[in-house]
Design a protein around this motif. Structure first.
Motif, PDB file in Angstrom:
ATOM      1  N   SER A  60       8.520  63.869 -22.860  1.00 30.33           N
ATOM      2  CA  SER A  60       8.096  62.704 -23.402  1.00 30.33           C
ATOM      3  C   SER A  60       9.383  61.726 -23.540  1.00 30.33           C
ATOM      4  N   THR A  62      10.553  57.717 -24.324  1.00 31.96           N
ATOM      5  CA  THR A  62      10.327  56.433 -24.903  1.00 31.96           C
ATOM      6  C   THR A  62      10.842  55.313 -23.865  1.00 31.96           C
ATOM      7  N   GLU A  64       9.364  52.819 -20.541  1.00 32.35           N
ATOM      8  CA  GLU A  64       8.244  52.448 -19.367  1.00 32.35           C
ATOM      9  C   GLU A  64       8.636  53.132 -18.149  1.00 32.35           C
ATOM     10  N   ARG A 125       2.283  56.736 -17.980  1.00 36.67           N
ATOM     11  CA  ARG A 125       2.283  56.073 -19.227  1.00 36.67           C
ATOM     12  C   ARG A 125       1.341  56.699 -19.888  1.00 36.67           C
ATOM     13  N   LEU A 126       1.608  57.117 -21.440  1.00 36.80           N
ATOM     14  CA  LEU A 126       0.800  57.502 -22.306  1.00 36.80           C
ATOM     15  C   LEU A 126       0.192  56.316 -23.169  1.00 36.80           C
ATOM     16  N   GLY A 127      -0.854  56.546 -23.876  1.00 37.74           N
ATOM     17  CA  GLY A 127      -1.209  55.504 -24.595  1.00 37.74           C
ATOM     18  C   GLY A 127      -0.302  54.771 -25.396  1.00 37.74           C
ATOM     19  N   ASP A 128       0.786  55.440 -25.967  1.00 38.23           N
ATOM     20  CA  ASP A 128       1.593  54.566 -26.936  1.00 38.23           C
ATOM     21  C   ASP A 128       2.693  54.050 -26.136  1.00 38.23           C
ATOM     22  N   GLU A 129       3.933  54.109 -26.858  1.00 32.41           N
ATOM     23  CA  GLU A 129       5.082  53.670 -26.079  1.00 32.41           C
ATOM     24  C   GLU A 129       5.773  54.551 -25.334  1.00 32.41           C
ATOM     25  N   SER A 130       5.300  55.750 -25.090  1.00 29.88           N
ATOM     26  CA  SER A 130       6.049  56.619 -24.314  1.00 29.88           C
ATOM     27  C   SER A 130       5.386  56.994 -23.051  1.00 29.88           C
ATOM     28  N   THR A 131       6.163  57.781 -22.177  1.00 28.41           N
ATOM     29  CA  THR A 131       5.867  57.951 -21.024  1.00 28.41           C
ATOM     30  C   THR A 131       5.943  59.496 -20.707  1.00 28.41           C
TER      31      THR A 131
END
Length: 182
Positions: A60, A62, A64, A125-131
């Motif tokens: 994971s 942080t 884009e 992309r995950l739902g929050d600010e991480s990938t």
């Protein structure tokens, strides 16, 4: 003077009264929007329909997905790898085969399949600010041209030069992204 009733259901076209629109025109009217929808859904993008191998490395990060892929591309080229497919917008990067003994591009079809690796990165992309970043360093199990390429690929085992190359690139990516974040 008498007026004859008209047939309001008929179409007057170049073929005269009663002519119905051509079926090909109707098909064309339906086909064009369907094709446009297919294109916008990404079916002809650079990212292939591959699922990362079950033992791919999952991290994971942080950042884009496009930034991650662009950073990985720069680092892979810096390590001497050539890029086969890169699409930061789709979150995908794949290198050409790399001969880990000669430390040079190539080796994908050699007699010793353990020498060559290919790196793949899938950034989603995950739902929050991480990938979610899935990373692979794959090699061929055997030299067998009758097998489809993906069927013949396995992850490079720990300690293999390809696995070490992957870890080195991922470490450099983390350091690069950490130094560029505010």
């Amino acid at each position: 003077m008498q007026v004859a009733p008209t047939d309001h259901g008929s179409v007057i076209g170049r073929d005269g009264p009663g002519h119905k629109p051509r079926r090909s025109a109707l098909v064309l009217c339906l086909l064009i929007p369907a094709t446009a929808v297919t294109w916008t859904c990404g079916s002809i993008g650079a990212r292939p329909y591959l699922v990362p191998l079950a033992d791919a490395r999952i991290d994971s990060v942080t950042a884009e997905p496009d930034v991650i892929i662009a950073t990985l591309q720069t680092l892979a080229v810096g390590e001497g790898l050539t890029i086969r497919v890169s699409s930061p917008a789709e979150g995908y990067l794949e290198t050409d085969w790399y001969d880990t003994i000669m430390q040079a591009p190539g080796g994908g079809s050699g007699l010793d399949p353990r020498r060559a690796v290919r790196l793949r990165f899938f950034a989603d992309r995950l739902g929050d600010e991480s990938t979610r970043l899935a990373s692979e360093a794959v090699m061929r199990r055997v030299v067998d041209p009758s097998l489809e390429e993906r069927q013949n690929e396995i992850m490079a085992p720990p300690g293999h030069p390809g696995a070490e190359l992957l870890v080195r690139i991922l470490s450099a990516m983390r350091a690069s992204l950490a130094s560029s974040s505010p």
